[in-house]
Design an enzyme around this catalytic site. Sequence first.
Site, PDB file in Angstrom:
ATOM      1  N   GLY A   1       0.841  -1.197   0.000  1.00  0.00           N
ATOM      2  CA  GLY A   1       0.000   0.000   0.000  1.00  0.00           C
ATOM      3  C   GLY A   1       0.871   1.241   0.000  1.00  0.00           C
ATOM      4  O   GLY A   1       2.099   1.158   0.156  1.00  0.00           O
TER       5      GLY A   1
ATOM      6  N   SER B   1       2.646   4.785   1.106  1.00  0.00           N
ATOM      7  CA  SER B   1       3.256   5.277   2.344  1.00  0.00           C
ATOM      8  C   SER B   1       2.181   5.975   3.162  1.00  0.00           C
ATOM      9  O   SER B   1       1.413   6.788   2.636  1.00  0.00           O
ATOM     10  CB  SER B   1       4.379   6.264   1.997  1.00  0.00           C
ATOM     11  OG  SER B   1       4.955   6.773   3.171  1.00  0.00           O
TER      12      SER B   1
ATOM     13  N   GLY C   1      -0.752   2.533   6.514  1.00  0.00           N
ATOM     14  CA  GLY C   1      -0.881   1.788   7.762  1.00  0.00           C
ATOM     15  C   GLY C   1      -0.264   0.402   7.723  1.00  0.00           C
ATOM     16  O   GLY C   1      -0.494  -0.404   8.633  1.00  0.00           O
TER      17      GLY C   1
ATOM     18  N   SER D   1       2.895  -0.857   8.145  1.00  0.00           N
ATOM     19  CA  SER D   1       3.771  -1.239   9.259  1.00  0.00           C
ATOM     20  C   SER D   1       3.005  -1.333  10.572  1.00  0.00           C
ATOM     21  O   SER D   1       3.233  -2.245  11.373  1.00  0.00           O
ATOM     22  CB  SER D   1       4.920  -0.230   9.401  1.00  0.00           C
ATOM     23  OG  SER D   1       5.770  -0.300   8.280  1.00  0.00           O
TER      24      SER D   1
ATOM     25  N   SER E   1       5.936  -1.809  -2.251  1.00  0.00           N
ATOM     26  CA  SER E   1       5.959  -2.737  -3.399  1.00  0.00           C
ATOM     27  C   SER E   1       4.956  -2.292  -4.465  1.00  0.00           C
ATOM     28  O   SER E   1       3.937  -2.943  -4.667  1.00  0.00           O
ATOM     29  CB  SER E   1       5.721  -4.186  -2.965  1.00  0.00           C
ATOM     30  OG  SER E   1       4.657  -4.339  -2.068  1.00  0.00           O
TER      31      SER E   1
END
Length: 198
Positions: free
Chosen positions: A34, A36, A39, A41, A108
Amino acid sequence: MLNNKNVVWHDHRVSKEDRLKLKHQKPCILWFTGLSGSGKSTIANAVEAKLYELKKHTYLLDGDNIRIGLNKGLTFSDEDRVENIRRIGEVSKFFIDAGIIVLTAFISPFKKDRDMARDLVDGDEFVEIFVDAPLEICEQRDPKGLYKKARTGKIKKFTGISSPYERPEKAELHIKTDQMDIEESVDIIMKYLERKGY
């Protein structure tokens, strides 16, 4: 330059099946993708904590942490982004062989790279989790101040601004973080893992 004919895969005495029996779990890659600020991390960390409570063997590979070590020196050019994800896919494959549930939190942005990572393992060992939030929400969150820098030209080739993000078409899970909180997001993922026998 090393001749590939001189490189031969060395089989291990302890097999993947042996490791799985020892750990009493089904390994998989939980691939969080997704923009930056979407959410990834945060949710990946919360999911790992839940799995830890269940005494599952896990490891979290996070984008920034990997670029500090393993992928140090890679830029954010399209070519280096491809190499970044290729390396993560290969490392994740080792974790699968070790019987670990590996969580990866990487933008990614390119579909072909995510597909490449998926193709490295068996079909049921890759779970793509699209952590989705509209660009304007991600910009409002901007936890690292990256969008602001991208908008002022201080960061070139920034995903969502000056570089594309190819949305997953067939992700196993689609988590809309502008519509649900962390607990709801984690609950959806955990129920999926339970349903699929992980």
